[in-house]
Motif scaffolding. Structure first.
Motif, PDB file in Angstrom:
ATOM      1  N   GLN A  28       0.843  -1.195   0.000  1.00 43.10           N
ATOM      2  CA  GLN A  28       0.000   0.000   0.000  1.00 43.10           C
ATOM      3  C   GLN A  28       0.877   1.243   0.000  1.00 43.10           C
ATOM      4  O   GLN A  28       1.905   1.290   0.696  1.00 43.10           O
ATOM      5  CB  GLN A  28      -0.907   0.028   1.230  1.00 43.10           C
ATOM      6  N   VAL A  29       0.457   2.238  -0.785  1.00 42.81           N
ATOM      7  CA  VAL A  29       1.162   3.518  -0.859  1.00 42.81           C
ATOM      8  C   VAL A  29       0.143   4.650  -0.770  1.00 42.81           C
ATOM      9  O   VAL A  29      -1.042   4.461  -1.029  1.00 42.81           O
ATOM     10  CB  VAL A  29       1.962   3.653  -2.183  1.00 42.81           C
ATOM     11  N   ARG A  30       0.625   5.821  -0.410  1.00 50.49           N
ATOM     12  CA  ARG A  30      -0.227   7.016  -0.463  1.00 50.49           C
ATOM     13  C   ARG A  30       0.624   8.172  -0.956  1.00 50.49           C
ATOM     14  O   ARG A  30       1.816   8.257  -0.653  1.00 50.49           O
ATOM     15  CB  ARG A  30      -0.881   7.308   0.873  1.00 50.49           C
ATOM     16  N   GLU A  31      -0.008   9.055  -1.721  1.00 51.35           N
ATOM     17  CA  GLU A  31       0.720  10.161  -2.328  1.00 51.35           C
ATOM     18  C   GLU A  31       0.763  11.399  -1.448  1.00 51.35           C
ATOM     19  O   GLU A  31       1.615  12.255  -1.649  1.00 51.35           O
ATOM     20  CB  GLU A  31       0.130  10.480  -3.695  1.00 51.35           C
ATOM     21  N   ALA A  32      -0.148  11.506  -0.485  1.00 48.68           N
ATOM     22  CA  ALA A  32      -0.158  12.649   0.434  1.00 48.68           C
ATOM     23  C   ALA A  32      -0.609  12.166   1.808  1.00 48.68           C
ATOM     24  O   ALA A  32      -1.362  11.203   1.925  1.00 48.68           O
ATOM     25  CB  ALA A  32      -1.092  13.744  -0.081  1.00 48.68           C
ATOM     26  N   ALA A  33      -0.137  12.854   2.842  1.00 46.35           N
ATOM     27  CA  ALA A  33      -0.424  12.438   4.217  1.00 46.35           C
ATOM     28  C   ALA A  33      -1.914  12.444   4.536  1.00 46.35           C
ATOM     29  O   ALA A  33      -2.380  11.677   5.376  1.00 46.35           O
ATOM     30  CB  ALA A  33       0.322  13.334   5.199  1.00 46.35           C
ATOM     31  N   ASP A  34      -2.688  13.285   3.847  1.00 46.68           N
ATOM     32  CA  ASP A  34      -4.124  13.371   4.128  1.00 46.68           C
ATOM     33  C   ASP A  34      -4.966  12.442   3.245  1.00 46.68           C
ATOM     34  O   ASP A  34      -6.179  12.509   3.263  1.00 46.68           O
ATOM     35  CB  ASP A  34      -4.607  14.816   3.990  1.00 46.68           C
ATOM     36  N   GLN A  35      -4.316  11.569   2.485  1.00 48.48           N
ATOM     37  CA  GLN A  35      -5.029  10.638   1.619  1.00 48.48           C
ATOM     38  C   GLN A  35      -4.960   9.218   2.189  1.00 48.48           C
ATOM     39  O   GLN A  35      -4.014   8.858   2.879  1.00 48.48           O
ATOM     40  CB  GLN A  35      -4.425  10.627   0.213  1.00 48.48           C
ATOM     41  N   ALA A  36      -5.971   8.430   1.853  1.00 49.49           N
ATOM     42  CA  ALA A  36      -5.987   7.027   2.270  1.00 49.49           C
ATOM     43  C   ALA A  36      -4.996   6.239   1.407  1.00 49.49           C
ATOM     44  O   ALA A  36      -4.793   6.567   0.236  1.00 49.49           O
ATOM     45  CB  ALA A  36      -7.387   6.456   2.117  1.00 49.49           C
TER      46      ALA A  36
END
Length: 66
Positions: A28-36
């Motif tokens: 799992q990855v996320r592109e921004a801290a406020d994204q799931a």
């Protein structure tokens, strides 16, 4: 951000003057801290000369359907 990451070698062969390896990456990855986080599922194909100088080079990336 990389939240989780697993790698599995699917195949490792010699083809001509090259070592060839296929590695499946899942996690799992996320592109921004406020994204799931979102699922990651890719197969990377890498090559390296059998002799001489040169490191592993990405020959292709396949995104798998998740």
């Amino acid at each position: 951000d990389v939240m989780t990451l697993d790698a599995d070698v699917l195949e490792a062969v010699d083809e001509g003057n090259y070592h060839v390896v296929s590695v499946r990456f899942t996690g799992q990855v996320r592109e921004a801290a406020d994204q799931a986080p979102v699922a990651l599922d890719e197969v990377w194909h890498l090559t390296k000369p059998v002799s001489g100088q040169g490191g592993w080079v990405i020959a292709g990336i396949q995104q798998q359907n998740t």
